[in-house]
Scaffold this active site. Structure first.
Site, PDB file in Angstrom:
ATOM      1  N   TYR A 162       0.616   8.143  15.471  1.00 23.66           N
ATOM      2  CA  TYR A 162       1.806   7.265  15.534  1.00 23.66           C
ATOM      3  C   TYR A 162       3.087   8.048  15.797  1.00 23.66           C
ATOM      4  O   TYR A 162       4.176   7.508  15.560  1.00 23.66           O
ATOM      5  CB  TYR A 162       2.006   6.518  14.212  1.00 23.66           C
TER       6      TYR A 162
ATOM      7  N   TYR B 162      -2.427   6.651   3.658  1.00 29.44           N
ATOM      8  CA  TYR B 162      -2.984   6.860   5.004  1.00 29.44           C
ATOM      9  C   TYR B 162      -3.069   8.340   5.361  1.00 29.44           C
ATOM     10  O   TYR B 162      -2.927   8.720   6.516  1.00 29.44           O
ATOM     11  CB  TYR B 162      -2.184   6.078   6.059  1.00 29.44           C
TER      12      TYR B 162
ATOM     13  N   ARG C 137      -1.610  10.922  11.002  1.00 33.09           N
ATOM     14  CA  ARG C 137      -0.434  10.085  11.287  1.00 33.09           C
ATOM     15  C   ARG C 137       0.490  10.665  12.379  1.00 33.09           C
ATOM     16  O   ARG C 137       0.913   9.928  13.263  1.00 33.09           O
ATOM     17  CB  ARG C 137       0.362   9.810  10.006  1.00 33.09           C
TER      18      ARG C 137
ATOM     19  N   GLY D 288       0.844  -1.187   0.000  1.00 36.08           N
ATOM     20  CA  GLY D 288       0.000   0.000   0.000  1.00 36.08           C
ATOM     21  C   GLY D 288       0.881   1.238   0.000  1.00 36.08           C
ATOM     22  O   GLY D 288       1.021   1.950  -0.992  1.00 36.08           O
ATOM     23  N   ARG D 289       1.529   1.440   1.143  1.00 35.59           N
ATOM     24  CA  ARG D 289       2.334   2.651   1.343  1.00 35.59           C
ATOM     25  C   ARG D 289       3.401   2.832   0.257  1.00 35.59           C
ATOM     26  O   ARG D 289       3.617   3.924  -0.239  1.00 35.59           O
ATOM     27  CB  ARG D 289       3.016   2.550   2.712  1.00 35.59           C
TER      28      ARG D 289
ATOM     29  N   CYS E   7      -8.991  21.342  17.899  1.00 36.39           N
ATOM     30  CA  CYS E   7      -8.976  21.604  19.334  1.00 36.39           C
ATOM     31  C   CYS E   7      -8.457  20.394  20.111  1.00 36.39           C
ATOM     32  O   CYS E   7      -9.187  19.751  20.853  1.00 36.39           O
ATOM     33  CB  CYS E   7     -10.390  21.973  19.775  1.00 36.39           C
TER      34      CYS E   7
HETATM   35  N1  LLP Z   1      -2.425  -5.935   3.829  1.00 34.41           N
HETATM   36  C1  LLP Z   1      -3.070  -5.893   5.001  1.00 34.41           C
HETATM   37  C2  LLP Z   1      -3.870  -7.036   5.421  1.00 34.41           C
HETATM   38  C3  LLP Z   1      -2.977  -4.748   5.806  1.00 34.41           C
HETATM   39  O1  LLP Z   1      -3.614  -4.715   6.964  1.00 34.41           O
HETATM   40  C4  LLP Z   1      -2.206  -3.642   5.359  1.00 34.41           C
HETATM   41  C5  LLP Z   1      -2.093  -2.452   6.173  1.00 34.41           C
HETATM   42  C6  LLP Z   1      -1.557  -3.731   4.115  1.00 34.41           C
HETATM   43  C7  LLP Z   1      -1.684  -4.889   3.382  1.00 34.41           C
HETATM   44  C8  LLP Z   1      -0.726  -2.620   3.539  1.00 34.41           C
HETATM   45  O2  LLP Z   1       0.385  -2.309   4.290  1.00 34.41           O
HETATM   46  P1  LLP Z   1       1.445  -1.243   3.745  1.00 34.41           P
HETATM   47  O3  LLP Z   1       2.150  -1.865   2.560  1.00 34.41           O
HETATM   48  O4  LLP Z   1       0.708  -0.015   3.348  1.00 34.41           O
HETATM   49  O5  LLP Z   1       2.347  -1.021   4.884  1.00 34.41           O
HETATM   50  N2  LLP Z   1      -2.456   3.760   9.116  1.00 34.41           N
HETATM   51  C9  LLP Z   1      -1.115   3.264   9.336  1.00 34.41           C
HETATM   52  C10 LLP Z   1      -0.858   1.989   8.589  1.00 34.41           C
HETATM   53  C11 LLP Z   1      -1.857   0.918   8.907  1.00 34.41           C
HETATM   54  C12 LLP Z   1      -1.669  -0.259   8.004  1.00 34.41           C
HETATM   55  C13 LLP Z   1      -2.789  -1.204   8.141  1.00 34.41           C
HETATM   56  N3  LLP Z   1      -2.665  -2.340   7.313  1.00 34.41           N
HETATM   57  C14 LLP Z   1      -0.129   4.370   8.967  1.00 34.41           C
HETATM   58  O6  LLP Z   1      -0.547   5.457   8.616  1.00 34.41           O
HETATM   59  O7  LLP Z   1       1.088   4.165   9.064  1.00 34.41           O
END
Ligand code: LLP
Length: 426
Positions: A323, A379, A319, A283-284, A350
């Site tokens: 975090y 995100y 974020r 994703g990221r 606020c």
């Molecule tokens: N697959 C599953 C089952 C997941 O739960 C996630 C992310 C991904 C793939 C993708 O992960 P990535 O490649 O994006 O790291 N809101 C947080 C991140 C939460 C991720 C949740 N799951 C942030 O802003 O860092």
């Protein structure tokens, strides 16, 4: 700070993204404004694809499920990891084929499970209750759903505890010890066909070793499950590859991830005598650095510290508050001016935790300046809210130097759209 990269630059003192002047974007669309760079998204996707030519990539829609982003992802031939009915709806609408969608989630509703049955997507199950419920719905609908179990491999990556998902005490997945039983149960039931196994150890992981550990453990399970007579067609290792948010931060590239997982995956598959498809769910990595949030400066206040008050806060980018995440900030209209003062960049919400960036050296900031918050494509908007009665902002997409509006700014009407005043209060 050096902000120059392939897609960020400086022209006439202004920050550019994808060759487009960010200050002129704010003159046309106002602030706050999310800006996404299509070419960068495609490039990131292709880099990931290049490292895993034989794998299926299921983009994690939660990172950014704007329809235009999903369309771009679909056109690159990706599938999707969706975590809710809404993400599934958007992914299908964007043209991602159902057979390349994995419906994840640790607490799906019956409606969501029925939607999975009706649309023909794959489902990653998180509990035996869910298995029974899905089997029941599928049988009633006369369908058979391809399923996997999300397994908790008990791996502890070095990341923020709120985004480590594969620890033993995490709410996600079924425990290592229960996996064989779960597949035995799935084999017995109608309406479900166990064809995969799934894990996701966490997010923003900057060391590939935990992925190597996870694949070892997953392949141990694959071996046991195969012995039960389950024909595994895919092994899904989830997402989680981190990106360098801070200058000087070292982050692995997809090829490093490939180096950590492919040899084990290939050798173990061969020795078990099967040829499952490897699935990854980035994703990221795909969208993170492709987005910038442009936020206007309302006030500059000298108190115990010097605060730059901007027009977006944790409502549009949670974020940092959630975090303690670090995002680089740049004064977009003074992008080549050296930092001379130390500021905290704070939002208008606020909450004392509404701080976007702490103790940053920036050029002298004045009301009317534009602060660009970098690396917010993942995100960022997808975690936004209307807290404090703030309308969510517009989003634009840059491609080949052109600009398209891909989401309009919300109105007060949008804020109140679903509220209903009972007649007695009229
Ligand atoms: N697959 C599953 C089952 C997941 O739960 C996630 C992310 C991904 C793939 C993708 O992960 P990535 O490649 O994006 O790291 N809101 C947080 C991140 C939460 C991720 C949740 N799951 C942030 O802003 O860092």
């Amino acid at each position: 700070m050096s902000i120059i990269s392939d897609h960020l630059g400086i022209r006439n003192h202004h920050l550019t993204i994808g060759g487009v002047d960010t200050v002129s974007l704010t003159q046309k669309y106002g602030t706050p404004l999310y800006v996404l760079d299509e070419d960068r998204v495609r490039r990131n996707f292709r880099t990931f694809r290049g490292a895993f030519p034989d794998a299926d990539l299921y983009y994690a829609a939660k990172a950014n499920w704007n329809l235009s982003i999903l369309r771009i992802i679909a056109s690159e031939g990706a599938g999707a990891d969706v975590f809710s009915d809404g993400e599934l709806y958007a992914a299908l609408l964007a043209g991602i084929p159902p057979e390349r969608i994995l419906f994840n989630g640790n607490s799906k509703t019956l409606n969501e499970l029925q939607m999975a049955v009706d649309t023909g997507v794959r489902v990653s199950m998180d509990s035996l209750h869910e298995l029974y419920a899905l089997s029941d719905l599928a049988v009633k609908s006369g369908k058979t759903v391809d399923v996997a179990f999300r397994v908790n491999p008990d791996v502890s990556p070095d990341t923020h505890p709120k985004i480590a998902t594969g620890l033993a005490a995490s709410k996600f997945g079924i425990g290592y010890a229960d996996v064989v039983e779960a597949y035995k149960e799935a084999k017995k039931l109608g309406g479900v066909r166990p064809v995969g196994i799934h894990c996701h150890i966490g997010s923003q992981i900057l060391d590939v070793a935990p992925f190597g550990e996870a694949v070892e453990k997953m392949m141990d399970m694959v071996e046991q499950i195969t012995r039960l007579g389950v024909d595994l067609k895919f092994v899904d290792l989830g997402g989680g590859l981190g990106i360098p948010y801070q200058e000087g931060m070292e982050a692995p590239e997809p090829r490093d991830l490939a180096g950590a997982v492919l040899p084990t995956f290939n050798e173990r598959s061969k020795s078990i005598g099967i040829a499952p498809k490897l699935i990854l769910e980035p994703g990221r990595y795909i969208v993170g650095d492709a987005g910038v949030l442009l936020t206007g400066v309302n006030t500059v206040k000298k108190a115990a510290k010097t605060f730059v008050g901007v027009d977006s806060g944790l409502n549009l980018l949670i974020r940092p508050a959630m975090y303690d995440a670090y995002h680089e900030v740049v004064v977009a209209n003074k992008a080549d001016v050296a930092g001379t003062e130390t500021y905290d960049v704070v939002g208008p919400i606020c909450e004392s935790g509404d701080v976007i960036a702490k103790d940053r050296e920036l050029p002298s900031v004045e009301p009317g300046d534009v602060v660009a918050v970098l690396d917010v494509g993942a995100y960022g908007f997808s975690m936004s809210s209307q807290y404090n009665g703030r309308c969510r902002c517009a989003e634009v997409l840059i491609s080949a130097g052109g600009v398209d509006l891909i989401r309009g700014q919300e109105s007060y009407g949008d804020l109140l759209a679903k509220q209903v005043l009972p007649a007695r209060l009229l």
